[in-house]
Scaffold this motif. Structure first.
Motif, mmCIF file in Angstrom:
data_model
loop_
_atom_site.group_PDB
_atom_site.id
_atom_site.type_symbol
_atom_site.label_atom_id
_atom_site.label_comp_id
_atom_site.label_asym_id
_atom_site.label_seq_id
_atom_site.Cartn_x
_atom_site.Cartn_y
_atom_site.Cartn_z
ATOM 1 N N LEU A 274 6.039 88.534 28.631
ATOM 2 C CA LEU A 274 6.104 89.679 29.527
ATOM 3 C C LEU A 274 7.569 90.099 29.703
ATOM 4 N N THR A 275 7.849 91.344 29.406
ATOM 5 C CA THR A 275 9.215 91.858 29.541
ATOM 6 C C THR A 275 9.342 92.582 30.876
ATOM 7 N N SER A 276 10.279 92.118 31.692
ATOM 8 C CA SER A 276 10.482 92.706 33.012
ATOM 9 C C SER A 276 10.810 94.190 32.898
ATOM 10 N N GLY A 277 10.124 95.000 33.698
ATOM 11 C CA GLY A 277 10.379 96.436 33.727
ATOM 12 C C GLY A 277 9.682 97.216 32.631
ATOM 13 N N ARG A 278 8.987 96.556 31.732
ATOM 14 C CA ARG A 278 8.354 97.263 30.616
ATOM 15 C C ARG A 278 6.932 97.688 30.972
ATOM 16 N N ILE A 279 6.649 98.968 30.809
ATOM 17 C CA ILE A 279 5.312 99.513 31.020
ATOM 18 C C ILE A 279 4.767 99.868 29.648
ATOM 19 N N THR A 280 3.840 99.072 29.177
ATOM 20 C CA THR A 280 3.359 99.250 27.809
ATOM 21 C C THR A 280 2.221 100.265 27.696
ATOM 22 N N VAL A 281 1.533 100.543 28.793
ATOM 23 C CA VAL A 281 0.461 101.530 28.764
ATOM 24 C C VAL A 281 1.080 102.921 28.659
ATOM 25 N N SER B 154 2.658 93.785 24.542
ATOM 26 C CA SER B 154 1.605 94.306 23.673
ATOM 27 C C SER B 154 1.161 93.201 22.730
ATOM 28 N N VAL B 155 -0.140 93.047 22.592
ATOM 29 C CA VAL B 155 -0.703 92.044 21.697
ATOM 30 C C VAL B 155 -1.213 92.768 20.454
ATOM 31 N N LEU B 156 -0.543 92.528 19.331
ATOM 32 C CA LEU B 156 -0.922 93.168 18.075
ATOM 33 C C LEU B 156 -1.699 92.166 17.233
ATOM 34 N N ARG B 157 -2.882 92.565 16.829
ATOM 35 C CA ARG B 157 -3.738 91.669 16.056
ATOM 36 C C ARG B 157 -4.050 92.283 14.697
ATOM 37 N N GLU B 158 -4.440 91.427 13.777
ATOM 38 C CA GLU B 158 -4.777 91.890 12.440
ATOM 39 C C GLU B 158 -6.117 92.616 12.464
ATOM 40 N N GLU B 159 -6.171 93.762 11.787
ATOM 41 C CA GLU B 159 -7.424 94.524 11.730
ATOM 42 C C GLU B 159 -8.544 93.680 11.123
ATOM 43 N N ILE C 142 -0.696 95.465 27.683
ATOM 44 C CA ILE C 142 -0.886 94.819 28.982
ATOM 45 C C ILE C 142 0.304 95.137 29.869
ATOM 46 N N THR C 143 0.045 95.708 31.023
ATOM 47 C CA THR C 143 1.085 95.972 32.019
ATOM 48 C C THR C 143 0.674 95.291 33.311
ATOM 49 N N VAL C 144 1.600 94.569 33.931
ATOM 50 C CA VAL C 144 1.283 93.767 35.116
ATOM 51 C C VAL C 144 2.174 94.168 36.281
ATOM 52 N N ASP C 145 1.558 94.338 37.426
ATOM 53 C CA ASP C 145 2.281 94.576 38.678
ATOM 54 C C ASP C 145 2.532 93.210 39.315
#
Length: 204
Positions: free
Chosen positions: A131-138, A172-177, A184-187
């Motif tokens: 989790l990166t502080s301050g990052r909003i991935t949505v 962000s969770v990147l998975r193989e197709e 994922i963004t967390v408050d």
């Protein structure tokens, strides 16, 4: 001497048909019945199947056209398909699903405990260290669709730890197709009771 013409005696309609004639009529009836069955049964199945498909499509359309998030848990199947393992004991759970010819998305939000967040991240294939502080991935478009507001915070890793008094963190969770990718963004304003916002996207 002329022999008088003798007409063929008329057949009594009550008399039995010759054996070969009865066999021919029986074969015709069997052929007719067989044709009716071969044509009618598949046609009936098609009508029933079409009706079921239409009803299923209407149900999905009604669900997808619902205004915003639904205050309910997504089904277990949805959670498995989109790989969004909402932790047991989570509350204020809501979700929304969209689908088109190219991409299907599941939007999920919930509140959990610190331990619940760790479990969710681990089952999602990531961890709190990611989790990166301050990052909003949505993204803005997904936030608008779900009705989420993240303030004016930046969406990159160099953003400040808080935005408008809210401590955001994301990954962000990147998975193989063909497996889905999940933002994922967390408050984390209240670390004991983090609020999670997740968007999982997959190709149908």
């Amino acid at each position: 001497m002329t022999v008088p013409h003798q007409s063929t005696p008329s057949r009594d309609p009550r008399a039995k048909l010759p054996e070969d004639r009865r066999h021919m009529i029986r074969r015709r009836w069997l052929t007719a019945v067989t044709i009716v069955l071969l044509v009618g049964i598949p046609a009936g199945y098609l009508v029933i199947s079409a009706g079921q498909s239409r009803d299923s499509g209407r149900d999905k359309e009604r669900e997808s056209s619902a205004a915003g998030l639904q205050a309910n848990w997504p089904s277990l199947m949805k959670r498995r398909v989109f790989e969004v393992p909402v932790p047991a004991g989570a509350w204020d759970v809501a979700y929304y699903e969209t689908s088109n010819w190219k991409t299907s998305r599941l939007y999920v939000q919930f509140t959990t405990t610190a331990g619940g967040l760790d479990a969710f991240l681990a089952e999602s294939g990531t961890g709190r260290a990611r989790l990166t502080s301050g990052r909003i991935t949505v993204g803005d478009r997904d936030a608008e669709i779900a009705g989420w507001t993240f303030g004016d915070g930046a969406t990159d890793a160099t953003a400040a730890g808080t935005t408008g008094g809210t401590a955001w963190a994301g990954t962000s969770v990147l998975r193989e197709e063909p497996r889905p990718d999940t933002d994922i963004t967390v408050d984390l304003t209240d670390p004991a009771f983090p609020r999670v916002y997740a968007v999982s996207a997959t190709s149908p």
